[in-house]
Write a protein that holds these residues in place. Structure first.
Motif, PDB file in Angstrom:
ATOM      1  N   ILE A  13      -5.212   7.396  -2.181  1.00 15.30           N
ATOM      2  CA  ILE A  13      -4.211   7.804  -1.860  1.00 15.30           C
ATOM      3  C   ILE A  13      -3.501   7.537  -0.398  1.00 15.30           C
ATOM      4  O   ILE A  13      -2.817   7.654   0.312  1.00 15.30           O
ATOM      5  N   LYS A  14      -4.967   8.956  -0.202  1.00 16.83           N
ATOM      6  CA  LYS A  14      -5.160   9.425   1.824  1.00 16.83           C
ATOM      7  C   LYS A  14      -5.280   7.402   2.012  1.00 16.83           C
ATOM      8  O   LYS A  14      -5.108   7.407   4.234  1.00 16.83           O
ATOM      9  N   GLN A  73       1.027   8.652  -6.230  1.00 15.68           N
ATOM     10  CA  GLN A  73       1.027  10.672  -5.404  1.00 15.68           C
ATOM     11  C   GLN A  73       2.236  10.973  -6.786  1.00 15.68           C
ATOM     12  O   GLN A  73       1.972  12.451  -6.796  1.00 15.68           O
ATOM     13  N   GLN A 129      -2.014   5.796   2.015  1.00 14.03           N
ATOM     14  CA  GLN A 129      -1.358   5.717   3.443  1.00 14.03           C
ATOM     15  C   GLN A 129      -1.955   5.620   4.501  1.00 14.03           C
ATOM     16  O   GLN A 129      -1.222   5.617   5.785  1.00 14.03           O
ATOM     17  N   ASN A 130      -2.884   5.542   5.017  1.00 13.89           N
ATOM     18  CA  ASN A 130      -3.942   5.153   6.082  1.00 13.89           C
ATOM     19  C   ASN A 130      -4.265   3.663   6.372  1.00 13.89           C
ATOM     20  O   ASN A 130      -4.551   3.756   7.553  1.00 13.89           O
ATOM     21  N   SER A 131      -3.935   3.119   5.380  1.00 15.99           N
ATOM     22  CA  SER A 131      -4.126   2.095   5.621  1.00 15.99           C
ATOM     23  C   SER A 131      -3.015   0.975   6.728  1.00 15.99           C
ATOM     24  O   SER A 131      -2.088   1.301   6.580  1.00 15.99           O
ATOM     25  N   ASP A 174       0.958  -1.419  -0.027  1.00 22.86           N
ATOM     26  CA  ASP A 174       0.293  -0.219   0.292  1.00 22.86           C
ATOM     27  C   ASP A 174       0.587   1.028  -0.405  1.00 22.86           C
ATOM     28  O   ASP A 174       0.638   2.333  -0.358  1.00 22.86           O
ATOM     29  N   SER A 175       1.829   0.497   0.714  1.00 22.06           N
ATOM     30  CA  SER A 175       2.696   2.727   0.797  1.00 22.06           C
ATOM     31  C   SER A 175       3.692   2.810  -0.195  1.00 22.06           C
ATOM     32  O   SER A 175       3.724   3.998  -0.719  1.00 22.06           O
ATOM     33  N   SER A 176       3.761   1.439  -1.535  1.00 28.55           N
ATOM     34  CA  SER A 176       4.600   1.746  -2.149  1.00 28.55           C
ATOM     35  C   SER A 176       3.762   2.310  -3.585  1.00 28.55           C
ATOM     36  O   SER A 176       4.268   2.860  -3.661  1.00 28.55           O
ATOM     37  N   ALA A 179       1.420   3.961  -2.823  1.00 33.19           N
ATOM     38  CA  ALA A 179       0.443   5.281  -2.437  1.00 33.19           C
ATOM     39  C   ALA A 179       1.376   6.711  -3.497  1.00 33.19           C
ATOM     40  O   ALA A 179       1.171   7.396  -3.900  1.00 33.19           O
ATOM     41  N   GLN A 180       3.057   6.022  -2.913  1.00 28.93           N
ATOM     42  CA  GLN A 180       4.156   7.262  -3.021  1.00 28.93           C
ATOM     43  C   GLN A 180       4.073   6.822  -4.779  1.00 28.93           C
ATOM     44  O   GLN A 180       4.347   7.753  -5.149  1.00 28.93           O
TER      45      GLN A 180
END
Length: 329
Positions: A321-322, A266, A325-327, A258-260, A262-263
């Protein structure tokens, strides 16, 4: 009691009459003026709604059906557009515009013989109409499977109207031509269609997975934004099929954390906001033909509408994206 009931009935009748009057207050001249104003402002929804009102209140008048046909054609509902154009021709004096517009709907619907027949009729009524001559020639060439561009180049007709064909065409190109497109994509040329970002992503996947993922995301974002600006059903089919054009890259992205992801998204969103140059949205809607039938010009949404849809699509992506990031994953 009887007087009271009569008073209520009388009041209701008055109110009903007022409502009918309020609904039907516009004259044909008023409607014609409003529709022409909507047409000048490229307000497709306005044309569609106003023509519905004319048909409702003045069902024996042809121009309501004519503009309903025009609106439907612009929305990609070609068969329905043909039906309304035909109805308008049955109700009033027929001129060259009727045949030319219905001919264009036949052309859009790939009924080339009927399109050519309508263009012939239009030219009988207006022999000097350059647009009719252009569209007639285009219909003849489309029937043969080719397009002759305004620059004199001969192009396969399908490649103008089918993004999947563009992907297949790219894969069959000589390496020198492929490299030209790859370099154009990497330099983010304003003339590159979204589908090329996606097929190039697949091509460079083995050497640079992250770049491939980024290019795929850019192509997909731009394609989705384009679909948001068009009601053509074929556009949605194209978007749903994009993973099949570049399945390895899509699979690679699907495995991202999820973080990758999101990046990546973005970065894609930031890039898209910074690069405002883009192909006309109708390319993705199978209307690339208008580039060749109208001296390089294409029908577009009014600028404000165009920008509002872009903002909405970008906000949707930003919200997603938010969520990523909050996942907790």
């Amino acid at each position: 009691m009887k007087k009271f009931l009569i008073a209520i009935v009388t009041t209701l009748l008055v109110l009903l009459n007022l409502n009918v009057y309020a609904e039907n207050i516009k004259t044909l001249k008023d409607y014609h003026s409003l529709i022409m104003n909507a047409y000048k402002n490229e307000d497709i929804k306005g044309i569609n709604n106003l023509s519905d009102a004319v048909i409702k209140y003045y069902p024996e008048v042809g121009f309501g059906y004519f503009f309903k046909g025009l609106a439907l054609d612009l929305m990609g509902e070609y068969k329905s557009a043909i039906t309304y154009y035909t109805k308008s021709m049955e109700l009033g004096k027929v001129n060259a515009n009727h045949y030319q517009n219905r001919g264009l709907s036949y052309l859009h619907d790939k009924q080339y013989d009927k399109a050519i027949a309508d263009y012939d009729k239009a030219l009988e009524l207006d022999p000097n109409c350059a647009l009719t001559k252009q569209q007639r020639e285009f219909a003849i060439n489309a029937k043969k499977g080719i397009v002759i561009t305004t620059q004199g180049n001969v192009t396969n007709f399908q490649s103008i109207n089918d993004p999947f064909y563009l992907a297949e065409e790219y894969n069959e190109m000589p390496e020198s031509r492929k490299n030209e497109i790859i370099n154009s994509v990497k330099s983010y040329s304003k003339d590159i269609l979204p589908i090329y970002y996606i097929v190039v992503a697949e091509d460079i996947y083995p050497t640079d997975k992250n770049l491939a993922a980024f290019l795929y995301a850019v192509g997909r974002l731009r394609s989705i934004e384009d679909v948001g600006m068009c009601t053509d059903k074929s556009a949605y089919e194209v978007i749903n099929g994009l993973p099949y054009v570049a399945p390895k890259t899509a699979k690679y992205i699907a495995k991202m954390s999820d973080s990758s992801l999101a990046q990546l998204l973005q970065k894609t969103l930031d890039w898209d906001i910074q690069h405002t140059e883009r192909p006309n949205y109708k390319w993705i809607c199978y209307h690339g033909m208008e580039v060749f039938t109208n001296d390089g010009k294409v029908t577009t949404l009014p600028k404000n509408n165009f920008n509002n849809i872009l903002k909405k699509q970008r906000k949707n992506l930003s919200d997603y994206i938010k969520e990523l990031q909050n996942s907790k994953k």
